[in-house]
Design a protein around this motif. Sequence first.
Motif, mmCIF file in Angstrom:
data_model
loop_
_atom_site.group_PDB
_atom_site.id
_atom_site.type_symbol
_atom_site.label_atom_id
_atom_site.label_comp_id
_atom_site.label_asym_id
_atom_site.label_seq_id
_atom_site.Cartn_x
_atom_site.Cartn_y
_atom_site.Cartn_z
ATOM 1 N N ALA A 119 5.870 83.724 -0.188
ATOM 2 C CA ALA A 119 4.975 83.674 -1.346
ATOM 3 C C ALA A 119 5.162 82.402 -2.178
ATOM 4 O O ALA A 119 4.189 81.736 -2.517
ATOM 5 C CB ALA A 119 5.185 84.903 -2.229
ATOM 6 N N THR A 120 6.396 82.104 -2.511
ATOM 7 C CA THR A 120 6.693 80.931 -3.358
ATOM 8 C C THR A 120 8.023 80.317 -2.920
ATOM 9 O O THR A 120 9.041 80.510 -3.572
ATOM 10 C CB THR A 120 6.772 81.310 -4.852
ATOM 11 N N LYS B 150 19.078 79.467 -7.296
ATOM 12 C CA LYS B 150 17.886 80.070 -7.889
ATOM 13 C C LYS B 150 16.579 79.395 -7.521
ATOM 14 O O LYS B 150 15.515 79.924 -7.816
ATOM 15 C CB LYS B 150 18.047 80.153 -9.392
ATOM 16 N N THR B 151 16.649 78.241 -6.875
ATOM 17 C CA THR B 151 15.446 77.554 -6.407
ATOM 18 C C THR B 151 15.778 76.799 -5.127
ATOM 19 O O THR B 151 16.956 76.574 -4.805
ATOM 20 C CB THR B 151 14.926 76.527 -7.438
ATOM 21 N N VAL C 129 17.753 85.031 2.193
ATOM 22 C CA VAL C 129 16.671 85.025 1.217
ATOM 23 C C VAL C 129 15.805 86.264 1.448
ATOM 24 O O VAL C 129 15.806 86.829 2.548
ATOM 25 C CB VAL C 129 15.832 83.724 1.346
ATOM 26 N N ASN C 130 15.090 86.661 0.437
ATOM 27 C CA ASN C 130 14.066 87.678 0.613
ATOM 28 C C ASN C 130 12.885 86.960 1.258
ATOM 29 O O ASN C 130 12.297 86.059 0.651
ATOM 30 C CB ASN C 130 13.677 88.281 -0.744
ATOM 31 N N GLN D 5 10.484 78.632 -5.292
ATOM 32 C CA GLN D 5 11.094 79.468 -6.328
ATOM 33 C C GLN D 5 11.903 80.636 -5.769
ATOM 34 O O GLN D 5 12.415 81.458 -6.535
ATOM 35 C CB GLN D 5 10.010 80.009 -7.265
ATOM 36 N N ALA D 6 12.038 80.715 -4.457
ATOM 37 C CA ALA D 6 12.831 81.790 -3.845
ATOM 38 C C ALA D 6 14.295 81.629 -4.233
ATOM 39 O O ALA D 6 14.759 80.524 -4.502
ATOM 40 C CB ALA D 6 12.676 81.753 -2.328
ATOM 41 N N ASP E 8 9.857 87.788 1.926
ATOM 42 C CA ASP E 8 8.571 87.899 1.230
ATOM 43 C C ASP E 8 8.497 86.865 0.108
ATOM 44 O O ASP E 8 7.461 86.230 -0.093
ATOM 45 C CB ASP E 8 8.361 89.303 0.663
ATOM 46 N N ALA E 9 9.583 86.678 -0.615
ATOM 47 C CA ALA E 9 9.629 85.669 -1.680
ATOM 48 C C ALA E 9 9.510 84.269 -1.089
ATOM 49 O O ALA E 9 8.824 83.409 -1.646
ATOM 50 C CB ALA E 9 10.916 85.794 -2.487
ATOM 51 N N TRP E 10 10.171 84.028 0.047
ATOM 52 C CA TRP E 10 10.072 82.728 0.714
ATOM 53 C C TRP E 10 8.623 82.431 1.093
ATOM 54 O O TRP E 10 8.118 81.346 0.862
ATOM 55 C CB TRP E 10 10.976 82.688 1.934
#
Length: 111
Positions: free
Chosen positions: A32-33, A5-6, A25-26, A36-37, A28-30
């Motif tokens: 952005a943050t 989760k992190t 991993v997504n 926290q991806a 976009d999430a990687w």
Amino acid sequence: MQVFKTLAELLRAIPALQAGEWIYVNLDAWRATPEQAVFYSISETYLEELDDDEVYLDDEDLEMPVAVRGLDLRGWMLAGNVQYIAGRLNGEDPAEFIAQVNHYREYDSFK
């Protein structure tokens, strides 16, 4: 399939993963943050154990479990490469780990 989760959770678990295993991993999430991806380790063994109706082909024609459909996961790094980068840094600043991963992903070479 394992879910982390992190980034910190992934790094704690990385020594137990097979070097040739892909981490997903997504992206976009990687971007952005990254700390926290949510990361996924989906081994070939796990996929082989699933029934045909529990697997689908993603946009890159990779077999993925139906459980992750809609998460827009992409291959991020091989577990061995993550372990190599993490080992070189010995738990130093997460920002440097992220910078080195991004460098590897962009240039296909270690920093």
